[in-house]
Design an enzyme around this catalytic site. Structure first.
Site, PDB file in Angstrom:
ATOM      1  N   CYS A 143     -23.460   3.106  -0.339  1.00  0.00           N
ATOM      2  CA  CYS A 143     -24.219   3.700  -1.428  1.00  0.00           C
ATOM      3  C   CYS A 143     -25.379   4.487  -0.885  1.00  0.00           C
ATOM      4  O   CYS A 143     -25.572   4.598   0.313  1.00  0.00           O
ATOM      5  CB  CYS A 143     -24.716   2.608  -2.363  1.00  0.00           C
ATOM      6  SG  CYS A 143     -25.859   1.518  -1.531  1.00  0.00           S
ATOM      7  N   ASP A 194       0.935 -14.230   8.907  1.00  0.00           N
ATOM      8  CA  ASP A 194       0.696 -14.660  10.270  1.00  0.00           C
ATOM      9  C   ASP A 194      -0.425 -15.703  10.175  1.00  0.00           C
ATOM     10  O   ASP A 194      -1.099 -15.792   9.157  1.00  0.00           O
ATOM     11  CB  ASP A 194       0.259 -13.447  11.097  1.00  0.00           C
ATOM     12  CG  ASP A 194      -0.270 -13.853  12.444  1.00  0.00           C
ATOM     13  OD1 ASP A 194       0.426 -14.611  13.132  1.00  0.00           O
ATOM     14  OD2 ASP A 194      -1.383 -13.433  12.797  1.00  0.00           O
ATOM     15  N   ASP A 216       2.123  -9.134  16.004  1.00  0.00           N
ATOM     16  CA  ASP A 216       2.639  -8.940  14.649  1.00  0.00           C
ATOM     17  C   ASP A 216       3.076  -7.506  14.404  1.00  0.00           C
ATOM     18  O   ASP A 216       3.791  -7.223  13.451  1.00  0.00           O
ATOM     19  CB  ASP A 216       1.561  -9.272  13.613  1.00  0.00           C
ATOM     20  CG  ASP A 216       1.156 -10.714  13.669  1.00  0.00           C
ATOM     21  OD1 ASP A 216       2.059 -11.550  13.837  1.00  0.00           O
ATOM     22  OD2 ASP A 216      -0.030 -11.005  13.560  1.00  0.00           O
TER      23      ASP A 216
END
Lengths: 744, 61
Positions: A47, A456, A643
């Protein structure tokens, strides 16, 4: 605001490896005007307060000329006069505010994408201008049909329209014309072919009508059509742009750099892929190893979690093989390079991933599937209209062509071109606000079909860093002493100790014995904090072996040794998320490269019935492919290097932002922050988006079904074409906007 | 009807100004950071420097 800031700061602390100062140096550039410049990717800036905090802090530094944060891209540009080394200080200043920042090279980001988007936007502007002005003139003509506009005035207005529309179409239509031309030359067809043919024919026919002083010209339709289509195209490229920016960010994040030890002394920092086998490199503690190699000297422990999923650090010494992607924890290592780039385990994983991705690359988005049937059907209808009118009805061929062109204009996939991009942009914007980054344009569609979620363990269901367990059973004095000693170490477990007891003062005189632990000489004797074998050296009375999990021992003179055990904690909302997924009917599985007892425990805690432990990347991929063959649509959530192939093999995949770069690259969505609940949000938004896309498809095809017969029997005047086209476009955009309004 | 002899050129001229202004905005990177610009207008303090100086490269300029 402050709360948000604090939350972000906490995120930042979990970043696996902060950029090291020398990394920053490598990205400092010398500008033509003599100043130095550095570009940083800032995480957590959200912001206006963040902008002014960062920019003002930097501008207060002496010599800083400019500091500007782009909130849309999260990129920070700093320029300063003075020394090149100031870059590290400026980087540290940004991180000191609680915003993790990573240096990058803007030259490498100068992808053609940004320029293409600007060009599209220019086309939108020109088409918009032309559409508005031609429409004003057309309204005059339409009212002239009802009243009594003379053919002379009408001709003038048509000529004026042509004057505006033809150059505008020639300019703003380029994105479609080039794409259509490319498709035709390659012997295929795409959505842009009917668009280009329709627009070109409409313009040509209107021009001939104008020359012949005919009553009907379709300039307004041609330009408006382009205008709407360009908006759709721009939204689409924005949605893809988000994805591209994310990928670039990930690739550039911690671009692997390696410190090479020159044979005749001295060091140089080079990119990992430029290292030749046989060179010796130096890996500092806390640095990720960039090559496959053998340790020449030094002992340390390595965090293999990214490569193997193993959560326990492994001790290594001279002669041991090490793999690229592992994290050096304790002390500096000299490594002889055996393989780089293509030949490393990392690349092997990359190759597995590519294979899996090719398989998935065959997925065709719904809009493309629709458009594949669309173009031939539309052209056949137009041809049919022309033939029937000229041969059967027997009008002159110009009239036949007029009706055929009306068919083309009416069927131009205006709404279809807007239907999907509008929903996608709104959905990805909504997810972005929740800290979820969609990377693949087809991710939403694929997510909507998910029925199985595979997690995972390390770093996904768990936080991915060890935390002290049984804190209450540890005597406070021992904990304070240990934490005070641990202050001077960067070891993961030492950090875990400090995190458990953060309010202590660092002790002076603590020495770190690499690969062993910390040593403090006191008047009563040595205090040791570290590995079991080393800390308890010479102490009588062996303590029973605990389960194999990370631990540190504290040995003090005259007191029994104290153990600190660590455990990788579950993410706070892991249980709630898994429950919610199961409640919604998803099958939840756990696949981990870790040892069975650890995996079983986590699965038990979360109530996951289907789990497998000790699976390597190939087995993970195979398992996912097996699930796919069973007809399941799997969402894989994982973070490790191991992974990555599985992420690519799954129907769709997601990674936390703390994941290995390669995993984030493979994943379709990346979520930031500590909450696993982002996965739920992702699935929910995807399902809503899918519903809206289908509604929009039905709307726009339904509109065609209604309007095409009118066009074929020659009832569609330019006025009707303009009205139906605009209204259907507004309808699908309005429908897409419903996604933005739905708050949960 | 001679009025349209004035009105149409005026309309086209004004519209053309709009397009030129739009392309100028685009060229000077004012569409670079829409999100940031929305916040910056709330800043009370003036920036120490004119915004166009240097930083408008902003990484992707």
């Amino acid at each position: 605001m402050n709360a948000a800031l604090a939350g972000r700061t906490a995120d930042g602390a979990t970043l696996p490896q902060p950029t090291r100062p020398d990394d920053v140096q490598a990205f400092v550039r010398h500008q033509p005007d003599g100043a130095w410049a550095l570009d940083l990717m800032v995480e957590g800036a959200h912001c206006g307060a963040c902008i002014s905090r960062i920019e003002r802090t930097l501008r207060r530094h002496p010599g800083v000329q400019a500091a500007r944060l782009n909130l849309s891209t999260r990129r920070l540009h700093v320029a300063w006069q003075g020394a090149q080394e100031d870059g590290a200080a400026l980087h540290a200043a940004v991180e000191g505010l609680g915003y993790p920042a990573v240096a990058f090279d803007p030259e490498r980001l100068e992808a053609d994408g940004a320029a293409g988007q600007q060009d599209l936007l220019r086309c939108v502007g020109v088409a918009g201008f032309a559409a508005a002005n031609v429409m004003i003139l057309s309204i005059a003509v339409w009212s002239g049909h009802a009243l009594d506009m003379g053919p002379g005035t009408r001709g003038l207005l048509h000529w004026l329209s042509a004057l505006i529309a033809l150059p505008a179409v020639a300019y703003a239509g380029r994105p479609f014309f080039t794409s259509a031309w490319r498709a035709l030359r390659a012997g295929t067809t795409n959505m842009d072919v009917p668009i280009s043919v329709g627009v070109t024919l409409a313009c040509a026919m209107s021009l001939s009508e104008t020359i012949r002083h005919g009553p009907y010209a379709y300039f307004d339709s041609a330009v408006t059509l382009l205008f709407f289509l360009l908006i759709g195209r721009y939204l689409d490229s924005r949605a893809r742009g988000h994805a591209r920016a994310a990928i670039e960010r990930l690739m550039l994040l911690r671009a692997a750099r390696v410190t090479v030890l020159e044979p005749h002394g001295g060091q140089t920092v080079v990119a990992a892929d430029q290292v030749r086998p046989g060179t010796t490199i130096l890996v500092a503690p806390g640095e990720r190893i960039g090559v496959d190699g053998r340790i020449v000297s030094g002992t340390s422990s390595l965090d293999n979690s990214l490569v193997s999923g193993e959560s326990l650090p492994a001790a290594v010494g001279p002669g041991d093989r090490v793999h690229a992607g592992t994290l050096n924890l304790d002390s500096a290592l000299r490594i002889e390079t055996l393989a780089v780039g293509e030949a490393t385990l990392l690349s092997e994983i990359g190759r597995l991933m590519e294979l899996a991705e090719q398989r998935r690359g065959r997925y065709v988005a719904l809009a493309d599937r629709v458009s594949r049937y669309y173009a031939p059907v539309v052209h056949l209808l137009a041809l049919l209209t022309f033939l029937v009118w000229t041969l059967q009805v027997g009008v002159i061929w110009q009239i036949g062509l007029l009706h055929a062109v009306a068919v083309l204009i009416i069927t131009c996939p205006c709404a279809l071109g807007l239907a999907v991009p509008a929903v996608q942009v709104i959905a990805s914007g909504r997810l972005l606000r929740q800290g979820v980054l969609l990377k693949s344009p087809t991710a939403l569609e694929r997510l909507a079909a998910v029925d199985t979620v595979v997690f995972d363990k390390t770093g996904t269901l768990t936080v991915g860093r060890p935390e002290l367990v049984d804190r209450d059973r540890v005597p406070q004095a021992a904990l304070e002493l240990a934490a005070a000693m641990a202050m001077s170490s960067k070891h993961v477990l030492a950090r875990g100790l400090v995190a458990a007891c953060p309010d202590v003062q660092a002790l002076d005189g603590v020495r770190e014995i690499p690969g062993r632990g910390l040593l403090l000489a006191t008047s009563e004797g040595e205090v040791r904090l570290g590995q079991r074998g080393w800390a308890l050296e010479g102490l009588a009375g062996a303590t029973p072996d605990g389960p194999a999990r990370p631990e540190i021992w504290l040995a003090r003179p005259g007191q029994p040794p104290q153990v600190f055990r660590f455990e990788d904690r579950l993410r706070e909302d892991a249980l709630a998320t898994v429950r919610a997924l199961q409640d919604r009917g998803f099958r939840v599985e756990l696949l981990s490269g870790d040892r069975p007892e650890v995996t079983a425990k986590v699965a038990g805690q979360l109530g996951i019935a289907h789990w497998r432990a000790g699976v390597d990347p190939t087995a993970k991929t195979a398992h996912l492919q097996a699930l796919g063959r069973d007809g399941r649509h799997v969402l894989m959530v994982g973070d490790g290097l191991n992974d990555a192939p599985a992420l690519a093999a799954a129907h769709v995949s997601a990674s936390p932002s703390t994941a290995a770069d390669i995993s984030q690259t493979a994943a379709d969505a990346v979520f930031q922050g500590q909450r696993l609940g982002a996965v739920l949000e992702l699935l929910a938004v995807a399902q809503k988006a899918e519903r809206l896309v289908r509604q929009n498809m039905v709307l726009s095809i339904g509109y065609n079904v209604l309007a095409v017969p009118l066009a074929m029997i020659g009832l569609v005047t330019p006025l009707i074409a303009a009205v139906t086209m605009s209204s259907s476009s507004l309808l699908v955009v309005g429908n897409a906007l419903r996604l933005a309004r739905q708050r949960r | 009807m001679s009025i349209i002899g004035f009105l149409i050129p005026i309309a086209l001229f004004l519209g053309g100004l709009g397009v030129i202004a739009f392309i100028w905005c685009l060229r000077s990177n004012q569409y670079e950071d829409l999100e940031g610009a929305a916040w910056r207008i709330l800043e009370d303090e003036d920036e120490d420097e004119p915004p166009g100086e240097g930083p408008d490269r902003g990484g992707s300029g």
